[in-house]
Design a protein around this motif. Structure first.
Motif, PDB file in Angstrom:
ATOM      1  N   ASN A 101       0.828  -1.215   0.000  1.00  0.00           N
ATOM      2  CA  ASN A 101       0.000   0.000   0.000  1.00  0.00           C
ATOM      3  C   ASN A 101       0.856   1.257   0.000  1.00  0.00           C
ATOM      4  N   TYR A 102       1.979   1.195   0.740  1.00  0.00           N
ATOM      5  CA  TYR A 102       2.896   2.341   0.761  1.00  0.00           C
ATOM      6  C   TYR A 102       3.543   2.545  -0.599  1.00  0.00           C
ATOM      7  N   GLU A 103       4.005   1.442  -1.213  1.00  0.00           N
ATOM      8  CA  GLU A 103       4.693   1.544  -2.502  1.00  0.00           C
ATOM      9  C   GLU A 103       3.774   2.060  -3.595  1.00  0.00           C
ATOM     10  N   TYR A 104       2.484   1.691  -3.502  1.00  0.00           N
ATOM     11  CA  TYR A 104       1.538   2.149  -4.523  1.00  0.00           C
ATOM     12  C   TYR A 104       0.786   3.419  -4.097  1.00  0.00           C
ATOM     13  N   ASN A 105       1.284   4.021  -3.019  1.00  0.00           N
ATOM     14  CA  ASN A 105       0.774   5.310  -2.545  1.00  0.00           C
ATOM     15  C   ASN A 105      -0.721   5.263  -2.232  1.00  0.00           C
ATOM     16  N   ILE A 106      -1.175   4.138  -1.655  1.00  0.00           N
ATOM     17  CA  ILE A 106      -2.593   4.017  -1.293  1.00  0.00           C
ATOM     18  C   ILE A 106      -2.741   3.709   0.197  1.00  0.00           C
ATOM     19  N   LEU A 107      -1.682   4.004   0.968  1.00  0.00           N
ATOM     20  CA  LEU A 107      -1.685   3.711   2.399  1.00  0.00           C
ATOM     21  C   LEU A 107      -2.535   4.734   3.136  1.00  0.00           C
ATOM     22  N   ASP A 108      -3.515   4.247   3.889  1.00  0.00           N
ATOM     23  CA  ASP A 108      -4.359   5.101   4.728  1.00  0.00           C
ATOM     24  C   ASP A 108      -3.808   5.017   6.157  1.00  0.00           C
ATOM     25  N   THR A 109      -3.305   6.148   6.678  1.00  0.00           N
ATOM     26  CA  THR A 109      -2.664   6.151   8.000  1.00  0.00           C
ATOM     27  C   THR A 109      -3.621   5.727   9.113  1.00  0.00           C
ATOM     28  N   LYS A 110      -4.933   5.856   8.876  1.00  0.00           N
ATOM     29  CA  LYS A 110      -5.899   5.436   9.891  1.00  0.00           C
ATOM     30  C   LYS A 110      -5.860   3.927  10.115  1.00  0.00           C
ATOM     31  N   ASP A 111      -5.420   3.195   9.081  1.00  0.00           N
ATOM     32  CA  ASP A 111      -5.386   1.727   9.193  1.00  0.00           C
ATOM     33  C   ASP A 111      -4.171   1.219   9.963  1.00  0.00           C
ATOM     34  N   ILE A 112      -3.142   2.072  10.122  1.00  0.00           N
ATOM     35  CA  ILE A 112      -1.874   1.602  10.703  1.00  0.00           C
ATOM     36  C   ILE A 112      -2.039   1.085  12.134  1.00  0.00           C
ATOM     37  N   PRO A 113      -2.710   1.829  13.059  1.00  0.00           N
ATOM     38  CA  PRO A 113      -2.851   1.300  14.433  1.00  0.00           C
ATOM     39  C   PRO A 113      -3.542  -0.059  14.481  1.00  0.00           C
ATOM     40  N   LYS A 114      -4.584  -0.222  13.660  1.00  0.00           N
ATOM     41  CA  LYS A 114      -5.306  -1.493  13.638  1.00  0.00           C
ATOM     42  C   LYS A 114      -4.391  -2.625  13.168  1.00  0.00           C
ATOM     43  N   GLN A 115      -3.592  -2.344  12.130  1.00  0.00           N
ATOM     44  CA  GLN A 115      -2.678  -3.366  11.598  1.00  0.00           C
ATOM     45  C   GLN A 115      -1.591  -3.706  12.617  1.00  0.00           C
TER      46      GLN A 115
END
Length: 558
Positions: free
Chosen positions: A358-372
């Motif tokens: 997701n980071y490499e394709y620039n589609i990373l949503d920072t809201k999802d990081i804590p859950k992951q």
């Protein structure tokens, strides 16, 4: 020579199992990352645009992992639909939506059994160890994922871990002729009809500074080695002019039983050469030693010496049996740990890979990081808990303790549950929790026996290819006795070997898979250490093993 053959055959089996475990982890990771088991249902009813869109998503989600796995000699990952259509070929992603040829026996067997399949198979530029896994959702077969490790995976591990020269020779007849015309991957071997992998030859030259032509023995020896390679049984052969031992391990397609080539392992054999060069001297020394021994026997009491020697041999044999049993149990335990860890490791890998993609394709949503991150933490806690369970099991000493039998059986189930479920075997729990039983005993030995019996049931179900396998664990009390019963539907034990199964070194498994010590040691522990009985009989669908322990005993013998 037999020892060389046995050891390297064991090594090949270990390498095979290492790749099987890695393939399991890759499959679980891909499935969790792509959710294919949810998406492939009714795929044939979808439009071409919908199929292409799904194919593109699966390709993107798998690409990063596939590139990394090439370092592990993964040559291809294929996604098959249930009707035998190629949904996605990671090596040739633009070549899809075609029916596979009729000779893809591996896929057919997987579809017929709904169970994972593995073999060594030659298929053009994707030859090697193949591991096929069914994609199943709600008991429906939706397709398969096939993971291929090329043959260099085998030779590289042999050379890097065991410091031997390992080459793989393949039969030309199994390759597509058109493929070979344009391929630089294979070249003719020393005998017509056989091929070398050029990448393996380069690795041999790089590691040992030796060309395959220099390693070639005289034609007579070459013919002998190729003849051994064309059979089913591994064998070692001493090459006198090279002062080398060649161990030949045939590569058999386990599904078709076809010999597809062989592994040639070259090791130093100078000690054998020395023995051959000095045979007469050794013979003379042996005769002199024998005569001296005869004189010694006459000077002393022959009978007493023989009795002592017999006793020593029996003690040595018992010691060897115990050591081999410990090694076998350690192997089983490592297998159980691997299965317990596979799911959390796969989940961690999936989360990490997803974040990276997701980071490499620039589609990373920072809201999802804590859950992951929470998912990763939860899975690491599970790994830590697993370590504690196995550590406590291994650390149990030989002291007598008051043991709650129901809790001890639950512990055994927790240890083997992942291994059992990985083979799609149902575990039926019929433990009597309403009437707790506490006995004074060496708890670790009871656990070892129960786990060994469950693993034997699992092996019987897998070996006999039972589609809906089950293992039942029953605990009850009867006539002042505690009964622990392990029953399965694995087909039972043949009447002609029933009387032998508790003998040391007797095994019904393949000669390189079983030691024949598990049931012998189990019976020894129950009857000599725990003052009980271990019995076996056949039920309607499989074997029934019964452990009987006395409830009236205040303490069980150590």
């Amino acid at each position: 020579m037999y020892e060389k053959t046995f050891n390297y055959t064991k090594v090949y089996k270990i390498i095979y199992e290492q790749h099987q475990e890695l393939a399991n982890i890759i499959f679980s990771g891909i499935l969790n990352n792509t959710n294919l088991d949810k998406k492939l249902d009714n795929i044939q009813e979808k439009s071409k645009e919908e199929k292409d869109h799904l194919r593109k998503l699966v390709f993107i989600e798998t690409l990063g992992r596939f590139k990394t796995l090439k370092q592990k000699h993964v040559s291809n990952i294929e996604f098959m639909l249930k009707n035998g259509t190629m949904f996605l070929d990671m090596k040739n992603p633009l070549n899809n939506d075609y029916k596979i040829s009729e000779n893809r026996i591996l896929f057919k067997k997987l579809k017929d059994t709904n169970l994972p399949q593995s073999t060594f198979e030659i298929r053009d530029n994707c030859s090697g160890l193949k591991f096929a896994f069914p994609i199943i959702e709600e008991n429906k077969f939706l397709g398969a994922i096939i993971i291929t490790f090329n043959e260099q995976a085998i030779s590289s591990l042999l050379m890097n871990q065991y410091d031997v020269i390992a080459n793989i020779i393949l039969r030309e007849e199994f390759f597509d002729k058109e493929f070979l015309k344009g391929s630089k991957l294979y070249k003719n071997a020393h005998k017509k009809g056989f091929l070398h992998n050029t990448l393996i030859l380069k690795e041999i030259k790089h590691k040992f500074s030796k060309n395959v032509d220099v390693l070639k023995p005289e034609d007579k020896i070459t013919n002998i080695l190729y003849s051994i390679g064309g059979k089913e049984i591994p064998k070692s052969y001493y090459i006198e002019d090279k002062k080398t031992i060649a161990t030949i391990i045939p590569l058999i397609n386990s599904i078709t039983n076809e010999n597809q080539g062989f592994i040639s392992i070259l090791t130093k054999g100078s000690t054998i050469g020395l023995f051959n060069d000095n045979y007469e001297a050794f013979s003379t020394l042996f005769i002199l030693f024998y005569l001296a021994l005869v004189l010694l026997f006459y000077q002393q009491k022959v009978t007493n010496i023989l009795d002592k020697e017999k006793l020593r041999e029996m003690m040595q044999k018992d010691k060897q049996i115990l050591e081999q049993a410990k090694l076998a149990q350690m192997g089983e335990m490592l297998g159980n740990i691997a299965h317990q860890w596979r799911q959390p490791l796969s989940a961690i890998s999936t989360v990490a890979s997803g974040l990276k993609i997701n980071y490499e394709y620039n589609i990373l949503d920072t809201k999802d990081i804590p859950k992951q991150m929470d998912l990763i933490v939860e899975n690491t806690k599970h790994l830590s808990k697993t370590i504690d369970i196995f550590r406590d099991f291994i650390k149990e000493g030989k002291a007598l303790k008051n043991i709650n039998i129901q809790e001890k059986l639950d512990e055994c189930i927790n240890i083997v549950s992942a291994t059992i479920s990985s083979h799609h075997i149902k575990l039926i729990n019929e433990i009597d929790y309403d009437n707790p039983v506490t006995l004074k005993m060496i708890s670790g030995e009871l656990s070892q026996v129960v786990i060994n019996l469950i693993n034997n049931s699992k092996d019987a179900i897998v070996q006999n290819k039972i589609k809906k396998g089950w293992i039942k664990i029953i605990q009850k009390t009867e006539a002042e006795q505690l009964l622990i019963i392990i029953e399965d539907n694995g087909g039972g034990i043949s009447s002609d070997i029933m009387a032998k199964i508790f003998d040391p070194y007797f095994t019904t498994k393949h000669q390189y898979q079983g030691t024949g010590l598990g049931l012998y040691m189990s019976k020894t522990m129950i009857e000599k250490h725990l003052n009980g009985k271990l019995e076996v009989k056949n039920g309607k669908e499989g074997a029934i093993f019964t452990i009987r322990l006395k409830l009236s005993s205040s303490a069980i013998k150590s």
